[in-house]
Motif scaffolding. Structure first.
Motif, PDB file in Angstrom:
ATOM      1  N   UNK A 156       5.171   7.514   6.380  1.00  0.00           N
ATOM      2  CA  UNK A 156       4.526   6.233   6.659  1.00  0.00           C
ATOM      3  C   UNK A 156       3.103   6.491   7.143  1.00  0.00           C
ATOM      4  N   UNK A 157       2.182   5.718   6.594  1.00  0.00           N
ATOM      5  CA  UNK A 157       0.784   5.752   7.000  1.00  0.00           C
ATOM      6  C   UNK A 157       0.319   4.320   7.244  1.00  0.00           C
ATOM      7  N   UNK A 194      -2.733  -2.344   6.491  1.00  0.00           N
ATOM      8  CA  UNK A 194      -1.841  -2.109   5.360  1.00  0.00           C
ATOM      9  C   UNK A 194      -0.986  -0.894   5.705  1.00  0.00           C
ATOM     10  N   UNK A 195       0.319  -1.077   5.649  1.00  0.00           N
ATOM     11  CA  UNK A 195       1.255   0.002   5.950  1.00  0.00           C
ATOM     12  C   UNK A 195       1.734   0.596   4.631  1.00  0.00           C
ATOM     13  N   UNK A 196       1.467   1.880   4.476  1.00  0.00           N
ATOM     14  CA  UNK A 196       1.779   2.573   3.237  1.00  0.00           C
ATOM     15  C   UNK A 196       2.945   3.527   3.431  1.00  0.00           C
ATOM     16  N   UNK A 201      10.359   0.624   8.886  1.00  0.00           N
ATOM     17  CA  UNK A 201       9.408   0.755   9.995  1.00  0.00           C
ATOM     18  C   UNK A 201       9.445  -0.559  10.766  1.00  0.00           C
ATOM     19  N   UNK A 202       9.717  -0.465  12.047  1.00  0.00           N
ATOM     20  CA  UNK A 202       9.821  -1.661  12.894  1.00  0.00           C
ATOM     21  C   UNK A 202       8.699  -1.659  13.911  1.00  0.00           C
ATOM     22  N   UNK A 203       8.033  -2.786  14.023  1.00  0.00           N
ATOM     23  CA  UNK A 203       7.010  -2.972  15.047  1.00  0.00           C
ATOM     24  C   UNK A 203       7.477  -4.105  15.939  1.00  0.00           C
ATOM     25  N   UNK A 204       7.643  -3.802  17.200  1.00  0.00           N
ATOM     26  CA  UNK A 204       8.086  -4.811  18.160  1.00  0.00           C
ATOM     27  C   UNK A 204       6.881  -5.419  18.872  1.00  0.00           C
ATOM     28  N   UNK A 240       0.846  -5.474   3.507  1.00  0.00           N
ATOM     29  CA  UNK A 240      -0.297  -5.946   4.284  1.00  0.00           C
ATOM     30  C   UNK A 240       0.222  -6.799   5.417  1.00  0.00           C
ATOM     31  N   UNK A 241       0.066  -6.322   6.634  1.00  0.00           N
ATOM     32  CA  UNK A 241       0.526  -7.037   7.819  1.00  0.00           C
ATOM     33  C   UNK A 241      -0.652  -7.711   8.505  1.00  0.00           C
ATOM     34  N   UNK A 242      -0.506  -8.995   8.730  1.00  0.00           N
ATOM     35  CA  UNK A 242      -1.519  -9.754   9.463  1.00  0.00           C
ATOM     36  C   UNK A 242      -0.859 -10.385  10.671  1.00  0.00           C
ATOM     37  N   UNK A 243      -1.364 -10.071  11.850  1.00  0.00           N
ATOM     38  CA  UNK A 243      -0.839 -10.622  13.089  1.00  0.00           C
ATOM     39  C   UNK A 243      -1.826 -11.666  13.592  1.00  0.00           C
ATOM     40  N   UNK A 244      -1.332 -12.898  13.711  1.00  0.00           N
ATOM     41  CA  UNK A 244      -2.231 -14.011  14.104  1.00  0.00           C
ATOM     42  C   UNK A 244      -1.895 -14.521  15.501  1.00  0.00           C
TER      43      UNK A 244
END
Lengths: 110, 115
Positions: free
Chosen positions: B34-35, B89-91, B77-80, B111-115
């Protein structure tokens, strides 16, 4: 610390001109070296790997161990070569991974 | 499968929510990576799996990030408690064998966008 440097962020040339995309690394040991390319709206893909000595899409790269460089070259650039280019040595610290430079954007103008 | 598949391709989430990103590597590829790719930052290594174990997780930026791989295949891949700085962008990439010989095959990314 192991480090890979692509000193130029942007390079713009005209079609038919030679291009050289620079890559320098500071490593202990002898990493294997790769170049990856990302065309617009496409995924990253392998362009060239030093271990196989292949020449792909007219690109070549020579490993200079004395200068710790692995510059990517093409004698006559084409418009379709416009893309982001990443240099990636393998990690020499016991983990099997590639370490990527920050990339360089090549634009080939008509 | 024929290539590395990642899902979703795009994810918009609210700050503080948890997200899960999935990677399905090429069949038979034992190594999975994961990158994270951010503008101007290049590719940042996160974690490497060999089979189901992770011998190198040195790139995970905080304990909010975790990853697992099951059956030597799919990885999550988990992001809490997502933060705006997690937007990127998570590759995912996989490799058939020794990376020095084969290099990676990459997925198209999430492509992760956190708003």
């Amino acid at each position: 610390a192991q480090r890979v440097t692509q000193p130029e962020k942007l390079l713009s040339v005209f079609k038919g001109a030679p291009v050289e995309l620079k890559c320098n690394y500071s490593y202990s040991g002898s990493p294997e070296l790769f170049w990856y390319v990302q065309y617009s709206r496409q995924r990253l893909q392998l362009l060239l790997r030093h271990i196989s000595r292949e020449s792909i899409k007219g690109f070549t790269a020579d490993l200079n161990k004395g200068e710790t460089s692995f510059h990517l070259k093409k004698p006559f650039a084409q418009e379709e070569d416009s893309a982001m280019y990443y240099c990636a040595p393998s990690w020499a610290g016991g983990s099997e991974k590639l370490v990527f430079g920050k990339g360089m954007k090549l634009t080939v103008n008509p | 499968g024929a290539g590395v598949s990642q899902s979703p391709s795009n994810k918009v989430t609210e700050k503080g929510k948890d997200v899960e990103l999935r990677c399905d590597p090429i069949s038979g590829h034992t190594a999975l990576y994961w990158y994270r790719q951010s503008l101007g930052q290049g590719l940042e290594f996160l974690i490497y799996f060999q089979g189901n174990s992770a011998p190198d997780k040195s790139g995970l930026p905080s304990d909010r990030f975790s990853a697992e791989r099951t059956g030597g295949s799919v990885s999550t891949l988990t992001i809490q408690r997502t933060q705006q700085e997690d937007s990127a962008v998570y590759l995912c990439a996989s490799s058939l064998g020794w990376v020095g010989n084969y290099g990676y095959t990459f997925g198209s990314g999430t492509r992760l966008t956190v708003v």
